[in-house]
Write an enzyme that holds these catalytic residues in place. Structure first.
Site, PDB file in Angstrom:
ATOM      1  CB  SER A  10      -4.565  -4.295   4.910  1.00 44.53           C
ATOM      2  OG  SER A  10      -3.493  -5.184   5.083  1.00 44.53           O
ATOM      3  CE  LYS A  11      -4.618   1.917   9.152  1.00 42.48           C
ATOM      4  NZ  LYS A  11      -5.517   2.197  10.220  1.00 42.48           N
ATOM      5  NE  ARG A  12      -3.541  -8.184   9.196  1.00 40.11           N
ATOM      6  CZ  ARG A  12      -4.863  -8.228   9.341  1.00 40.11           C
ATOM      7  NH1 ARG A  12      -5.385  -7.892  10.480  1.00 40.11           N
ATOM      8  NH2 ARG A  12      -5.647  -8.604   8.364  1.00 40.11           N
TER       9      ARG A  12
END
Ligand code: GLU
Length: 285
Positions: A256-258
């Site tokens: 994920s980007k996060r």
């Protein structure tokens, strides 16, 4: 879908950041499916949420997909340019009394939920406790006439009464799945600050563009229950679905980007070739 319908797939990223390997995996899956079947592969930019999406990410997505070796059929559909289409769908639902305005702030909803004995949760968070459903009709009209900002919520129990039989969908790996759209409660279909929702736009566009196979991550599996309801309400065709597992890192965490998954740009700058990225994304050429 009939077996003879030409296959139409799509990749529908939101431009909230740069693409990472998980996106490459999803895009390749949809692209390959269409190309192997002699069908069509569409690209759609889901950028209605202007508070989170940025045009430079849209440009980067197109560039990264081209670099990866993907091509798409027809023009790219950029959702933010078609708000009028979503407004028409909302108007049609509203005319049938399937939507109602909600003036609540997040704080009001949170306070009502905190004060209630039970707080059922759905896939998008706690269910709306129905505050604006209890407003007298005269007050609703007065607040609308004053131009008070409001969201539009689906009247779930009324919507469910429109169904004439069981609601299901066909998933490529799971088979026929029974839907439970009520788990979303009176879901928002148009927000105060963004006058349409993901659920509304995605089902509208898949129908408009004749998508016959929706491929996407299995994090969106519950959303399909709601999408099937919207399709039945709007008399849109039922596509097939292929929900795929999200790509995970070496520790088993979903990319994920996060969590700082390396972007396709990072990989490219380090000298990784498109063929290597395709392979990292789970594809052998
Ligand atoms: N825009 C959504 C996302 O980036 C995907 C929507 C879909 O494939 O249905 O998560």
């Amino acid at each position: 879908m009939t077996a003879t319908a030409p296959l139409v797939t799509r990749f529908a990223p939101s431009p909230t950041g740069f693409l990472h390997l998980g996106h490459a995996h999803a895009a390749l899956l949809a692209w390959r499916g269409a190309r192997e079947a002699g069908g069509r592969f569409l690209l759609r930019i889901e950028d209605i949420d202007s508070t989170r999406c940025r045009p430079e990410f849209t440009e980067a997505i197109l560039e990264d997909l081209r670099w990866l070796g993907l091509d798409w059929d027809g023009p790219v559909r950029v959702q933010s340019r078609h708000m009028a289409h979503y407004q028409q769908t909302l108007a049609a639902l509203r005319q049938r009394d399937l939507l109602y305005p909600c003036f609540c702030t997040r704080g009001e909803i949170a306070r009502e939920i905190a004060a209630s004995a039970s707080a059922p949760h759905g896939p998008d968070g706690p269910l709306y406790p129905g505050i604006c459903l209890r407003l007298p009709a005269g007050e609703v009209e007065a607040r609308l006439a004053e131009g008070e900002p409001h969201a539009l919520r689906l009247h779930m129990s009324r919507a469910l009464r429109c169904l004439e039989g069981p609601l299901t969908f066909e998933d490529a790996t799971r088979g026929r799945i029974a839907c439970d759209p009520a788990q979303f409660g009176d879901v928002v279909l148009a927000r105060k600050e963004v006058p349409a929702s993901y659920h509304l736009c995605v089902t509208h566009d898949d129908a408009r563009d004749g998508v016959t196979l929706v491929t996407r991550g299995d994090d969106l599996l519950p959303a399909t229950d709601l999408h099937r309801l919207l399709q039945v309400l709007m008399r849109w065709p039922e596509p097939d679905y292929a929900h795929h597992p999200l790509l995970a890192d070496a520790a088993g965490r979903r990319l994920s980007k996060r969590d700082g998954a390396p972007t396709l740009r990072d990989l490219r700058e380090k000298g990784t070739t498109p063929a290597e990225v395709r392979s990292l994304a789970g594809w052998s050429d």
